[in-house]
Design an enzyme around this catalytic site. Structure first.
Site, PDB file in Angstrom:
ATOM      1  N   ASN A  12      -4.047 -29.253 -36.144  1.00 30.75           N
ATOM      2  CA  ASN A  12      -3.154 -29.927 -37.275  1.00 30.75           C
ATOM      3  C   ASN A  12      -3.854 -30.883 -37.617  1.00 30.75           C
ATOM      4  O   ASN A  12      -3.613 -32.301 -36.932  1.00 30.75           O
ATOM      5  CB  ASN A  12      -1.017 -30.222 -36.308  1.00 30.75           C
ATOM      6  N   LYS A  14      -2.040 -32.878 -40.055  1.00 29.68           N
ATOM      7  CA  LYS A  14      -0.610 -34.086 -40.286  1.00 29.68           C
ATOM      8  C   LYS A  14      -1.180 -34.564 -41.237  1.00 29.68           C
ATOM      9  O   LYS A  14      -1.837 -33.788 -42.471  1.00 29.68           O
ATOM     10  CB  LYS A  14      -0.880 -35.152 -39.050  1.00 29.68           C
ATOM     11  N   HIS A 104       7.665 -28.837 -36.332  1.00 27.57           N
ATOM     12  CA  HIS A 104       7.146 -29.284 -35.439  1.00 27.57           C
ATOM     13  C   HIS A 104       8.098 -30.886 -35.559  1.00 27.57           C
ATOM     14  O   HIS A 104       8.882 -30.876 -35.854  1.00 27.57           O
ATOM     15  CB  HIS A 104       5.858 -29.548 -36.222  1.00 27.57           C
ATOM     16  N   GLU A 106       7.696 -33.625 -35.296  1.00 29.13           N
ATOM     17  CA  GLU A 106       7.658 -35.209 -36.373  1.00 29.13           C
ATOM     18  C   GLU A 106       8.657 -34.289 -37.057  1.00 29.13           C
ATOM     19  O   GLU A 106       9.174 -35.688 -38.115  1.00 29.13           O
ATOM     20  CB  GLU A 106       6.089 -35.406 -36.706  1.00 29.13           C
ATOM     21  N   GLU A 176       5.014 -28.867 -27.060  1.00 27.46           N
ATOM     22  CA  GLU A 176       4.491 -30.120 -27.354  1.00 27.46           C
ATOM     23  C   GLU A 176       5.631 -30.888 -26.864  1.00 27.46           C
ATOM     24  O   GLU A 176       6.545 -31.400 -27.367  1.00 27.46           O
ATOM     25  CB  GLU A 176       4.602 -30.071 -28.624  1.00 27.46           C
ATOM     26  N   GLY A 182       0.459 -37.536 -29.364  1.00 21.08           N
ATOM     27  CA  GLY A 182      -0.417 -38.882 -29.920  1.00 21.08           C
ATOM     28  C   GLY A 182      -0.309 -40.058 -29.588  1.00 21.08           C
ATOM     29  O   GLY A 182      -0.749 -41.557 -29.321  1.00 21.08           O
ATOM     30  N   SER A 222      -2.258 -35.122 -27.030  1.00 22.88           N
ATOM     31  CA  SER A 222      -2.597 -35.396 -26.481  1.00 22.88           C
ATOM     32  C   SER A 222      -4.071 -34.672 -26.059  1.00 22.88           C
ATOM     33  O   SER A 222      -4.499 -34.685 -25.150  1.00 22.88           O
ATOM     34  CB  SER A 222      -2.293 -36.409 -25.833  1.00 22.88           C
TER      35      SER A 222
HETATM   36  P1  PGA Z   1      -1.902 -34.612 -30.668  1.00 20.46           P
HETATM   37  O1  PGA Z   1      -1.073 -34.160 -32.194  1.00 20.46           O
HETATM   38  O2  PGA Z   1      -3.010 -33.660 -30.703  1.00 20.46           O
HETATM   39  O3  PGA Z   1      -2.331 -35.977 -31.380  1.00 20.46           O
HETATM   40  O4  PGA Z   1      -1.253 -35.460 -29.798  1.00 20.46           O
HETATM   41  C1  PGA Z   1      -0.222 -33.160 -31.213  1.00 20.46           C
HETATM   42  C2  PGA Z   1       0.316 -32.202 -32.111  1.00 20.46           C
HETATM   43  O5  PGA Z   1       1.091 -33.379 -32.784  1.00 20.46           O
HETATM   44  O6  PGA Z   1       0.807 -31.360 -32.582  1.00 20.46           O
END
Ligand code: PGA
Length: 266
Positions: A12, A14, A104, A106, A176, A182, A222
């Protein structure tokens, strides 16, 4: 992972990268994880979720590379209309994507995505012949209040209840936990396994046990080269949705390599 399900390692990206950075990234991936190596694990699928304007460049970069698939990070549920700034599923399909991320965290946190809009999007993705990857996950507050499972299973059932057989066959779920995205804090493999098993049980309740056994449930939050193998070794963890560590092709390749490790057939 399990023998009856594919292992999916998904990137991903982003809101990172420009179209010019796409081809070099895939070239670097090919060097770090050559096709011959990927072919040792035919049940390993690698999926890429770049931002919309990068989809055509990614589709070109993926041509002739078997086992690599393209997805979009979001969609609108209507096929067309006066929705400034939105992107439709026919546009996404025409750009070469076969997957779409739905819900997602976010998007839920910053852009008002609701369980209702997730449900609509998920159905629209299926109606357009694409595969949804539904993201679910609890916040830190919800986990500390002991509500993690309630929240995750509610997000799952509100979005994915009542699909037909073919719909469940195309569905993937990404668990997630919001507090792990993140932040560098990954869920402990045993905690991830516990939630993944609960997700699969809920899928068996809304679909059938057989279908639930086929649906890949990925972990995200992460995931890094040094924690991927331990996560993938858990029976209900069928791969990963990788954000930060997917921006660098070598580190994504190292995570995918952990997927080869658990899926290797020879
Ligand atoms: P990350 O993000 O690996 O940076 O924690 C995962 C995601 O948001 O899909």
């Amino acid at each position: 992972m399990s023998e009856s399900r594919p292992t999916i390692v998904a990137a991903n990206w982003k809101m990172y990268k420009t179209p010019a950075e796409v081809a070099p990234w895939f070239d670097a991936l090919e060097r770090a994880l050559p096709r011959a190596r990927r072919e040792r694990a035919p049940s390993l699928r690698l999926v890429f979720f770049p931002a919309f304007p990068l989809l055509p460049a990614a589709a070109r970069a993926l041509e002739g590379r078997d086992g690599l698939e393209l997805g979009a990070q979001d969609c609108h549920w209507e096929a067309e209309g006066a929705f400034t700034g939105e992107v439709s599923l026919p546009m996404i399909a025409a750009a070469g994507a076969r997957w779409v991320l739905v819900g997602h965290s976010e998007r839920r946190q910053h852009f008002g995505e609701t369980e209702e809009t997730c449900a609509r999007k998920l159905r629209a993705v299926l109606d357009h012949g694409l595969s949804p990857m539904l993201c679910v996950g609890e916040t830190l507050g919800e986990r500390e209040a002991g509500k993690a499972k309630t929240v995750v299973l509610r997000q799952l059932t509100r979005a994915a209840d009542g699909l037909d057989r073919d719909g469940y066959r195309r569905l993937a779920v990404a668990y997630e936990p919001v507090w792990a995205i993140g932040t560098g804090h990954t869920a402990l493999p045993d905690d991830a396994q516990e939630m993944h098993a609960a997700v699969r049980e809920a899928l068996a309740a809304i679909a059938t046990l057989d279908l639930a056994r086929e649906i890949p449930v990925l972990y995200g939050g992460s995931v890094k080269p040094d924690n991927a193998a331990e996560l993938f070794a858990r029976p209900d963890v069928d791969g990963a949705l990788v954000g930060g560590a997917s921006l660098d092709a070598e580190s994504f390749a190292a995570i995918a390599e952990a997927g080869v490790g658990v899926s290797d057939e020879s």
